[in-house]
Write a protein that holds these residues in place. Structure first.
Motif, mmCIF file in Angstrom:
data_model
loop_
_atom_site.group_PDB
_atom_site.id
_atom_site.type_symbol
_atom_site.label_atom_id
_atom_site.label_comp_id
_atom_site.label_asym_id
_atom_site.label_seq_id
_atom_site.Cartn_x
_atom_site.Cartn_y
_atom_site.Cartn_z
ATOM 1 N N ASP A 1 43.951 46.558 38.645
ATOM 2 C CA ASP A 1 43.039 47.375 37.854
ATOM 3 C C ASP A 1 43.536 48.813 37.764
ATOM 4 O O ASP A 1 43.867 49.440 38.781
ATOM 5 C CB ASP A 1 41.633 47.374 38.462
ATOM 6 C CG ASP A 1 40.872 46.096 38.160
ATOM 7 O OD1 ASP A 1 41.109 45.516 37.092
ATOM 8 O OD2 ASP A 1 40.058 45.688 39.004
ATOM 9 N N TRP B 1 37.583 50.434 34.040
ATOM 10 C CA TRP B 1 38.487 49.578 34.787
ATOM 11 C C TRP B 1 39.255 48.716 33.786
ATOM 12 O O TRP B 1 38.657 47.919 33.050
ATOM 13 C CB TRP B 1 37.729 48.670 35.740
ATOM 14 C CG TRP B 1 37.214 49.336 36.981
ATOM 15 C CD1 TRP B 1 37.765 49.287 38.224
ATOM 16 C CD2 TRP B 1 36.017 50.117 37.120
ATOM 17 N NE1 TRP B 1 37.004 50.003 39.120
ATOM 18 C CE2 TRP B 1 35.926 50.518 38.476
ATOM 19 C CE3 TRP B 1 35.027 50.527 36.226
ATOM 20 C CZ2 TRP B 1 34.877 51.297 38.959
ATOM 21 C CZ3 TRP B 1 33.986 51.310 36.699
ATOM 22 C CH2 TRP B 1 33.912 51.689 38.050
ATOM 23 N N ARG C 1 42.170 45.832 33.216
ATOM 24 C CA ARG C 1 42.969 44.792 33.850
ATOM 25 C C ARG C 1 44.265 44.623 33.055
ATOM 26 O O ARG C 1 44.247 44.384 31.847
ATOM 27 C CB ARG C 1 42.179 43.485 33.910
ATOM 28 C CG ARG C 1 42.923 42.313 34.532
ATOM 29 C CD ARG C 1 43.371 42.595 35.960
ATOM 30 N NE ARG C 1 42.301 42.956 36.856
ATOM 31 C CZ ARG C 1 41.663 42.090 37.648
ATOM 32 N NH1 ARG C 1 41.978 40.809 37.610
ATOM 33 N NH2 ARG C 1 40.719 42.516 38.473
ATOM 34 N N ARG D 1 47.047 42.717 31.678
ATOM 35 C CA ARG D 1 47.320 41.311 31.359
ATOM 36 C C ARG D 1 48.763 41.087 30.950
ATOM 37 O O ARG D 1 49.091 40.044 30.378
ATOM 38 C CB ARG D 1 46.404 40.837 30.231
ATOM 39 C CG ARG D 1 44.919 40.928 30.557
ATOM 40 C CD ARG D 1 44.536 40.018 31.698
ATOM 41 N NE ARG D 1 43.076 39.965 31.883
ATOM 42 C CZ ARG D 1 42.476 39.342 32.891
ATOM 43 N NH1 ARG D 1 43.225 38.717 33.801
ATOM 44 N NH2 ARG D 1 41.160 39.351 32.999
ATOM 45 N N ASP E 1 42.727 44.550 29.274
ATOM 46 C CA ASP E 1 41.351 44.150 29.031
ATOM 47 C C ASP E 1 40.422 45.100 29.779
ATOM 48 O O ASP E 1 40.645 45.382 30.967
ATOM 49 C CB ASP E 1 41.100 42.718 29.503
ATOM 50 C CG ASP E 1 41.761 41.685 28.613
ATOM 51 O OD1 ASP E 1 42.138 42.044 27.479
ATOM 52 O OD2 ASP E 1 41.926 40.542 29.074
ATOM 53 N N SER F 1 37.573 45.544 31.905
ATOM 54 C CA SER F 1 36.783 44.634 32.729
ATOM 55 C C SER F 1 35.453 45.222 33.153
ATOM 56 O O SER F 1 34.531 44.481 33.487
ATOM 57 C CB SER F 1 37.595 44.220 33.964
ATOM 58 O OG SER F 1 38.065 45.350 34.665
ATOM 59 N N ARG G 1 32.379 47.605 42.295
ATOM 60 C CA ARG G 1 32.255 46.753 41.116
ATOM 61 C C ARG G 1 32.179 45.291 41.521
ATOM 62 O O ARG G 1 32.919 44.829 42.392
ATOM 63 C CB ARG G 1 33.462 46.978 40.200
ATOM 64 C CG ARG G 1 33.381 46.251 38.873
ATOM 65 C CD ARG G 1 34.455 46.776 37.935
ATOM 66 N NE ARG G 1 35.786 46.459 38.392
ATOM 67 C CZ ARG G 1 36.452 45.356 38.089
ATOM 68 N NH1 ARG G 1 35.887 44.448 37.324
ATOM 69 N NH2 ARG G 1 37.669 45.155 38.538
ATOM 70 N N GLY H 1 32.283 42.098 39.098
ATOM 71 C CA GLY H 1 32.367 41.699 37.710
ATOM 72 C C GLY H 1 32.206 42.913 36.818
ATOM 73 O O GLY H 1 32.878 43.923 36.986
ATOM 74 N N GLU H 2 31.273 42.823 35.873
ATOM 75 C CA GLU H 2 31.024 43.946 34.978
ATOM 76 C C GLU H 2 29.959 44.898 35.520
ATOM 77 O O GLU H 2 29.688 45.933 34.920
ATOM 78 C CB GLU H 2 30.583 43.425 33.602
ATOM 79 C CG GLU H 2 31.656 42.621 32.884
ATOM 80 C CD GLU H 2 31.213 42.188 31.505
ATOM 81 O OE1 GLU H 2 30.071 42.532 31.124
ATOM 82 O OE2 GLU H 2 31.986 41.519 30.800
#
Length: 888
Positions: A266, A277, A279, A281, A286, A288, A330, A332-333
Motif C-alpha cells: 500500500d 491507500w 494498492r 497492482r 487501485d 483501496s 484500516r 478493508g475500505e
C-alpha cells in the motif's frame, strides 16, 4: 519553481503548470546536450516478480550492511526507526561542505559517499571521509524559479532519484552523476520518493502519484484530482475551477505537500484533507481506501508515518492550533481513527502543533514541534508525555539504538537519550540557522544539511573548526521585476498602509497564472507583508522568515521560543522588520534587519494579541508605536472571545507606547485606564500626521474609548467614550474620517459601523444595521466594505453608511482585501466589484480554512495559507501571458 513549458503554456494560458494527464505522454530527456536515454511510456510494463524480488533482496542486503542511508527517514514507512545504528556523543565536526544554497532536504549515504540536494536544486556528491571536495555536482533545470527544493533524494540500485520544484524528476547514475532520465512531471515535487519492493513511489504537489522502476521507467500513475475529485480542468487554473465548480473550497483541496509512505503493497498518499491507500497492482494502482475527517472543513496533513501492522500516524491541523497525531487503522475500505494521547492541541490549550512526521518505536511516538521545552517528546500509549530535549523543531527525529537525533530551529543538532536519563547533547552549527530536515546516520556518523548552506558531517575523532564564511544565502538573487516594483506599491503592513484602508490598487487583470508556490511549516491567521523585494511572514508559533517576492526563494528564517498562538503580523519599512511576538510568559516587540533577519533590538510589552490584534506597530518619524494591555492570561483565556466570554484580567490597563526605532528605548506611554479596562482589543492608525487609537472595554462601563494622539509626544488631542471599536476590528481612516466597526452590537441587538470626524471625534453617520463588521472597514474609492462572519459582506455608501448590497456569502471569519476593482479572498479568489461582486478567478484550493485571504503588492497577488503550509504568488495580464524561460 518552473512554470509550464512553452507547448503546454499555449494550450493552458491561465493555469500555473502543465498537465501531463491532459495531453501527450510525458517525454523523457537526458542531460542537457545529450540525447534522451529512452522514451518512458505513461503506463510502463508489469515488473516481473523475479526482478522485483531481486531488487527487494538487494535493498535489504544494502540496508543490513549498516553503512547505507538510502532514503528520507531511512525507510519507506517514514518511521525513523534504526535500532542497529549507534552514536556515542560527544561527536566532533568532521567536515562542513559549502553548497550553493540553503539546505532543506535530508542527505543519503552509500558506498562511502554522501549525496545532498540544496535549495537551488543542485545535487552534490561528497566522499564520506573528506576533505569536503565534491566527487561530482549536477544542477537541475529550471533556473532561478527552481528554488526551495524540499524533496530529499533516494538511492536504489546505484541510481539516485531526485524530484525538483521545477517539476522535473531525475534518475542519475550515483557513481558519476550522469543523467539517466529526466521525467517532466509538470508541477513541484514537495514529497520525497519512497523506495519499497523494487519500486520508487513519489507524489507531485498536484497529487499525481507515480510508481517507477529503479531505472526510471514509469509503471503507472494515479491522479487524485481526476479519480477522487472528478475534475477535468487544469487544476492550477482558477478560471477552470470557477467554470467547472463555481468555487474552490475545502472539498476541492488536493495539494500533496508531504511525502508518501509505503507499507506492504500500500502506498499511503496525503492529498488535500484526504488520506488515500493505493494498492500497487503492477501495471496500475487501485484505490483501496480513503479517509477524510471532515466536519466544516477538511484538515491538512503535516506529517505521515506508518507503524507496525500498517497503522498510519498522521499529524493534522484544521484551524486555530487545533490538531493531534491520530492513528488510522484500516479494515478493508473502513478506516477508524484514534488519537495519540498527549498530542491534542487547540487554541485554548498550552501545547503547540507539530509540523513534521512522527517517528515510531513499537507503540511509542516521538514527536518534534516548535515549542521551547518540548522540542522532542515521547508519547506512550498509556498517555504519558515525556520531554526528551528542549529545542523547538520542525524536522522529524531519527531513533538510533540509544538516542533520538534531530535538528532544531536554532541550528543545533541534538542527541537525546531515549530513556530520558542523562543530559541531551547538542552541536551548534556555525551561524545559528535552522535545521529543517532530518539527518542521516551511518557508521557512527551523522550527516545533516543546514539552512546556512553547509552540509555537516559529525562523528568520532578530532574536531575540525567550524566554517567561518557566510555563504550569503540571505542575499536576494532574483530582484523584484515589473512596472510596480517600487516601494509605493508595497503591501508593507497588515492592512496595506498605516491608515488601515486595506486597499492597494495594483492594476490587476485577467488572465491570471500561478507564478510560484512554496511550502512552509507553521500556521498563520494574519497577513504576510512586502518590502524591498521580500515577502515577510510571522508564524503563530514564533518563526519569522523572508522570501524573494520574485521567486519565493527562502532568504532567512529566525525563531524565538515562548511564542504562543500569536496572530500578529510584521511590518517592513526602511530596511527593518518589526513584529510583536506574544507568549504566555513574556511578550516582545522585535526589530530585525530586513536583509538578514538579524535581531537589532527587542522591547517588552504584555497582554494577549487574541484573534483581532493582527496589526503591527505604526512607524512614524523614528518611532514605532504599538497598543497593548497589561494583565496575564492562562492558555484557556489566551485567545479570548470577541464577546469577552472570559473577561479581561482584573489588572487590565489599555496602553499605547512609542519606542525609539533605532534602539527600542521607550519614548512615551499613554495609559487609558482612566476611561475603562481593556487594551487587548484595540487598534491604531495614522492619517495626515495624527495617530488614532480605539479600544473595546468588553462591556464593562463604557463601550470603549477613541482618541486622537500627537504621535511625536503622546499628547491627547481629543477623546470620546461615545464611540469606539466593538471587538474584533481595527479602525481605518481616510480624508478626515475615521471608520469603526466590530463584532458586537452597539444599540441593543443592533450592530453598526460608525463614521467619525477625525478633527474632534464627533459622529458623521452611523450605518444601516449590519450583523458584524470584523477585521477592518475597508476603504474603497467610492464605497466601504465590511465582512460579517458566517454570513456575507456589505458594500456601504461611503457618504452615508447605507447598505448598497451584500456579497460573498458563506465565508467564515475571512479576511478580505481590496485591489480595485477586485475584492480579494482566500484560495486566490477575486470578486469583480464593478460587475456586482461576480467572481472572476477562483482557486486552486490551497487553504485548509478560508480565514486568511490574499493581497496585492507590487502588481502581483500573494497568499500565505492559514494551516495548509503553502505560500503562492499569482500574476495577471501581460505577465501571465508571457512565457517564462524554462530552458535553463
Amino acid at each position: 519553481m518552473s512554470m509550464a513549458g512553452r507547448t503546454a503554456r499555449r494550450s493552458e494560458p491561465h493555469g500555473g503548470f502543465p498537465d501531463p494527464g491532459r495531453g501527450a505522454t510525458p517525454a523523457v530527456a537526458g542531460a542537457k546536450g545529450r540525447p534522451p536515454h529512452r522514451a518512458v511510456s505513461r503506463w510502463g510494463p508489469l515488473v516481473p516478480l523475479a526482478t522485483a524480488a531481486a531488487w527487494l533482496l538487494a535493498g535489504m542486503s544494502a540496508a543490513g550492511a549498516g553503512e547505507d542511508w538510502l532514503q528520507f527517514k531511512y525507510d519507506a514507512r517514514r518511521c525513523g526507526h534504526v535500532p542497529a545504528r549507534r552514536l556515542d556523543p560527544p561527536l566532533g565536526l568532521l567536515w562542513a561542505a559549502p553548497l550553493s544554497d540553503a539546505v532543506f532536504t535530508s542527505p543519503v549515504v552509500s558506498d562511502g559517499r554522501v549525496y545532498a540536494v540544496d535549495g537551488s536544486g543542485k545535487i552534490h556528491c561528497f566522499p564520506i571521509e573528506g576533505p569536503p571536495e565534491p566527487v561530482w555536482t549536477f544542477q537541475t533545470a529550471g533556473g532561478a524559479m527552481n528554488c526551495n527544493n524540499v524533496c530529499s533524494p533516494a538511492l536504489v540500485d546505484g541510481r539516485l532519484h531526485v524530484g525538483t520544484m521545477a517539476g522535473d524528476y531525475y534518475v542519475l547514475e550515483a557513481r558519476t552523476g550522469r543523467v539517466l532520465c529526466r521525467i517532466p512531471m509538470g508541477e513541484p515535487i514537495l514529497g520525497s520518493p519512497a523506495v519499497s519492493g523494487g519500486r520508487v513511489y513519489v507524489a507531485t504537489l498536484g497529487a499525481r502519484v507515480y510508481a517507477l522502476t529503479p531505472d526510471g521507467t514509469v509503471c503507472w500513475t494515479w491522479d487524485f484530482v481526476r479519480e477522487r475529485l472528478a475534475f477535468a480542468g487544469d487544476r492550477w487554473s482558477g478560471a477552470d475551477w470557477l467554470r467547472l465548480r463555481g468555487r474552490a473550497g475545502w472539498r476541492e483541496q488536493f495539494c500533496s505537500t508531504r511525502s508518501v509512505a509505503v507499507a506492504d503493497h500500500d502506498v499511503v498518499v496525503p492529498a488535500g484533507g484526504t488520506i488515500c491507500w493505493l494498492r500497487d497492482r503492477g501495471d496500475r494502482a487501485d484505490l483501496s481506501a480513503a479517509y477524510t475527517s471532515a466536519k466544516r472543513e477538511a484538515p491538512a496533513t503535516l506529517g505521515l508515518s506508518v507503524g507496525d501492522g500498517g497503522a498510519v500516524y498522521r499529524q493534522w491541523t484544521r484551524r486555530d492550533n487545533e490538531g493531534r497525531v491520530e492513528i488510522l487503522r484500516r479494515s478493508g475500505e473502513t478506516v477508524e481513527a484514534a488519537g495519540v494521547p498527549g498530542t491534542q492541541t487547540a487554541y485554548n490549550r498550552p501545547g503547540l502543533l507539530s509540523f513534521c512526521s512522527v517517528s515510531l518505536r513499537g507503540r511509542d511516538v516521538y514527536r518534534c514541534r516548535p515549542q521551547d521545552g518540548f522540542g522532542l517528546c515521547r508519547h506512550t500509549p498509556q498517555g504519558k508525555t515525556q520531554p526528551l530535549a528542549a529545542g523547538g523543531a520542525i524536522a522529524s527525529p531519527i531513533l538510533t539504538s540509544r538516542h533520538a537525533v534531530y535538528g532544531s530551529l536554532d541550528g543545533r543538532l541534538h542527541l537525546a537519550p531515549l530513556d530520558g536519563a542523562g543530559q541531551a547533547w547538542a552541536f551548534a552549527t556555525a551561524f545559528g540557522r535552522a535545521i529543517s530536515a532530518p539527518p542521516a546516520v551511518a557508521d557512527g556518523r551523522v550527516f545533516v544539511g543546514c539552512e546556512d548552506g553547509y552540509l555537516y558531517a559529525l562523528g568520532p575523532g578530532p574536531a575540525a573548526p567550524l566554517p567561518t564564511k557566510d555563504l550569503g544565502v540571505a542575499a536576494i538573487r532574483s530582484p523584484l521585476t515589473g512596472p510596480r516594483r517600487d516601494a509605493a506599491n508595497d503591501w508593507f503592513t497588515s492592512f496595506g498602509n498605516q491608515a488601515n484602508t486595506n486597499a492597494n490598487p495594483q492594476g490587476l487583470g485577467p488572465p491570471f497564472r500561478v507564478k510560484w508556490i512554496r511550502r512552509y511549516k507553521g500556521t498563520v491567521k494574519h497577513f504576510s507583508v512586502c518590502g524591498g523585494g521580500r515577502l515577510v511572514t510571522h508564524t503563530a508559533e514564533g518563526q519569522v522568515f523572508a522570501v524573494e517576492q520574485e521567486t519565493g526563494r527562502l532568504l532567512w528564517r529566525r525563531y524565538w521560543p515562548g511564542v504562543h498562538v500569536s496572530y500578529t503580523s510584521p511590518v517592513i519599512r526602511d530596511g527593518r522588520v518589526l513584529v510583536p511576538q506574544a507568549g504566555l510568559e513574556r511578550c516582545r516587540l522585535r526589530c530585525l534587519d530586513a536583509a538578514t533577519g538579524r535581531l537589532l533590538w527587542e522591547a517588552p510589552f504584555s497582554g494577549s494579541p487574541s484573534w483581532n490584534r493582527q496589526q503591527p506597530p505604526v512607524i512614524h518619524k523614528g518611532l514605532a508605536i504599538y497598543p497593548f494591555g497589561t494583565g496575564r492570561y492562562t492558555a484557556r483565556t489566551w485567545l479570548f472571545e470577541h464577546q469577552s466570554t472570559f473577561g479581561f484580567p482584573a489588572d487590565h490597563k489599555p496602553l499605547l507606547r512609542a519606542y525609539d526605532l533605532a534602539s527600542g528605548r521607550e519614548v512615551w506611554t499613554r495609559d487609558f485606564s482612566a476611561f475603562g479596562s481593556g487594551g487587548d482589543d484595540a487598534g491604531i492608525c495614522l492619517s495626515d500626521g495624527t495617530l488614532y487609537y480605539s479600544c473595546y472595554f468588553g462591556g464593562k462601563g463604557p463601550l470603549g474609548v477613541t482618541a486622537a494622539v500627537e504621535p511625536e509626544t503622546g499628547r491627547l488631542l481629543w477623546t470620546t467614550t461615545d464611540y469606539a471599536l466593538h471587538a474584533g476590528c481595527t479602525l481605518s481612516a481616510e480624508a478626515g474620517r475615521l471608520y469603526l466597526g466590530g463584532y458586537n452590537p452597539v444599540e441593543g441587538k443592533v450592530n453598526r459601523v460608525w463614521c467619525l470626524d477625525a478633527r474632534d471625534g464627533s459622529l458623521l453617520w452611523k450605518s444601516d444595521p449590519v450583523s458584524r463588521a470584523i477585521h477592518v472597514v475597508t476603504v474603497g474609492e467610492d464605497f466601504l466594505f465590511t465582512h460579517a462572519q458566517y454570513q456575507h459582506g456589505y458594500l456601504l455608501e461611503k457618504t452615508t453608511g447605507k447598505v448598497r448590497s451584500t456579497l460573498v456569502p458563506g465565508y467564515r471569519c475571512t479576511r478580505f482585501t481590496l485591489s480595485a476593482p477586485y475584492l480579494v479572498g482566500p484560495n486566490l479568489t477575486l470578486f469583480d466589484l464593478s460587475a456586482g461582486g461576480k467572481p472572476v478567478h477562483c482557486g486552486p484550493a490551497l487553504d485548509v480554512l478560508v480565514c486568511v485571504g490574499a493581497f496585492a503588492s507590487n502588481g502581483r497577488l500573494y497568499q500565505t495559507t492559514n494551516g495548509a503550509g503553502l505560500q503562492a504568488c499569482l500574476v495577471g495580464g501581460a505577465e501571465a501571458r508571457a512565457e517564462p524561460d524554462d530552458t535553463k
